[in-house]
Design an enzyme around this catalytic site. Structure first.
Site, short mmCIF file in Angstrom:
data_model
loop_
_atom_site.label_atom_id
_atom_site.label_comp_id
_atom_site.label_asym_id
_atom_site.label_seq_id
_atom_site.Cartn_x
_atom_site.Cartn_y
_atom_site.Cartn_z
CG ASN A 10 10.08 8.58 55.88
OD1 ASN A 10 9.43 8.17 56.58
ND2 ASN A 10 10.52 9.70 55.52
CE LYS A 12 8.09 10.02 52.46
NZ LYS A 12 8.20 11.01 51.31
CD GLU A 166 14.90 11.67 51.56
OE1 GLU A 166 14.62 10.51 51.23
OE2 GLU A 166 14.25 12.27 52.49
CB SER A 212 11.12 8.39 42.57
OG SER A 212 9.77 9.42 42.86
O1 LIG Z 1 10.94 11.09 51.11
C1 LIG Z 1 11.33 10.18 51.06
C2 LIG Z 1 11.98 9.29 51.80
O2 LIG Z 1 12.47 9.96 53.06
C3 LIG Z 1 11.26 9.68 49.35
O3 LIG Z 1 9.96 9.13 49.14
P1 LIG Z 1 9.42 8.32 47.97
O4 LIG Z 1 10.45 7.09 47.85
O5 LIG Z 1 8.08 8.21 48.19
O6 LIG Z 1 9.58 9.57 46.92
#
Ligand SMILES: O=C(CO)COP(=O)(O)O
Length: 253
Positions: A10, A12, A166, A212
Site C-alpha cells: 500500500n 498510500k 491492521e 510496521s
Molecule cells: O497501513 C498499512 C498498510 O495498509 C501499514 O503501514 P506501515 O507498514 O507503514 O505500518
C-alpha cells in the site's frame, strides 16, 4: 484448502512519477517465488494506476486504495468501482484505518463499499483493526468482529475477499504486533468466520497482517499458521519489499 500467500504493497499518498518508475524497476528486476506460491498486489495512488499497470511485470497485480460506495455519478472527487473495472484494475483496498479515522468511514459504509465493489467484479482487500485504546481496554476481538460483521452482513461470496488485520497502533509506528499477537487475532477471526459465515469461508479466506511489517520481522510473522500474508505500507516503497514477498516460502510452524 491451501491459502496462497498474499503480499500487498500500500503506497498510500506517496510518490512522484520518477519515484514510481524506480519502485517498479526494482519490482520488475526482482527474483521472487512464482505466482503459484505468492500473489503480489501493489497499490499506487489513483493517478499512477494506469502507468504502473502498464509497466509492471505481468505476474504482479495492482489495486486501487479506495472506490466509491455505489455507482458513479455526481460525486465530485470520487472514483467508482466501474472505472476501476474499465481500467482493468483487479483489486481495491477498502476500509483502511486511515480512511475510517480521518474520513469517518463507518463499519456499515465500509460493508456497503465492499459489497458494491465485489458486485462489480473487483477483488477486495478489506481492512479491519483496533486502536491502542481499544486493545488496552481488552476489546480487540469485539472491535474486529464488529468490523467483520458489517462486511459479512452485506457479502455472500467471500471468494474475492482478503481480510487485512491492521492494528491501528502498529501502522506507521515501527511498533509491529508480535507474531503471537497477530496469530491470536487471526485465529479468532477465523473462528468468527467459521461460526458466523461458514467452515469453508473460514478455511479458505486469507487473513493478512499489516502494521510496521519490514524485511527483518516478516519471516517470524509468516511462520504463524494463520498469517496468510501482509499488507505493507512504508516498506513497500523500499527494496526490502522483495524480502517480504520472499517470506512466502517460510515454513509454517
Ligand atoms: O497501513 C498499512 C498498510 O495498509 C501499514 O503501514 P506501515 O507498514 O507503514 O505500518
Amino acid at each position: 484448502m491451501a491459502r496462497k500467500f498474499f503480499v500487498g504493497g500500500n503506497w498510500k499518498c506517496n510518490g512522484t512519477t520518477e519515484e514510481v518508475k524506480k519502485i517498479v524497476t526494482i519490482l520488475n528486476e526482482a527474483e521472487v517465488p512464482s505466482e503459484d506460491v505468492v500473489e503480489v498486489v501493489v497499490s499506487p495512488p489513483f493517478v499512477f494506476l494506469p502507468k504502473v499497470k502498464g509497466i509492471l511485470r505481468p505476474d504482479f497485480q495492482v489495486a486501487a486504495q479506495n472506490c466509491w460506495v455505489r455507482k458513479g455519478g455526481a460525486f465530485t472527487g470520487e472514483v467508482s468501482a466501474e472505472m476501476l473495472v474499465n481500467l482493468c484494475v483487479p483489486w481495491v483496498i477498502l476500509g483502511h484505518s486511515e480512511r475510517r479515522s480521518l474520513l469517518h468511514e463507518s463499519n456499515e459504509f465500509v460493508g456497503d463499499k465492499v459489497a458494491y465493489a465485489l458486485s462489480q467484479g473487483l477483488k477486495v482487500i478489506a481492512c479491519i483493526g483496533e486502536t491502542l485504546e481499544q486493545r488496552e481496554s481488552g476489546s480487540t476481538m469485539d472491535v474486529v468482529a464488529a468490523q467483520t460483521k458489517a462486511i459479512a452482513d452485506k457479502v455472500t461470496n467471500w471468494a474475492n475477499v482478503v481480510l487485512a488485520y491492521e492494528p491501528v497502533w502498529a501502522i506507521g509506528t515501527g511498533k509491529v504486533a508480535t507474531p503471537a499477537q497477530a496469530q491470536e487475532v487471526h485465529l479468532e477471526l477465523r473462528k468468527w468466520l467459521h461460526d458466523n459465515v461458514s467452515a469453508d469461508v473460514a478455511a479458505s479466506t486469507r487473513i493478512i497482517y499489516g502494521g510496521s511489517v519490514n524485511g527483518a520481522n516478516c519471516k517470524e510473522l509468516s511462520a504463524k499458521p494463520d498469517v496468510d500474508g501482509f499488507l505493507v505500507g512504508g516498506a513497500s516503497l523500499k527494496p526490502e519489499f522483495i524480502d517480504i514477498i520472499k517470506s512466502a516460502t517460510v515454513k509454517k510452524e
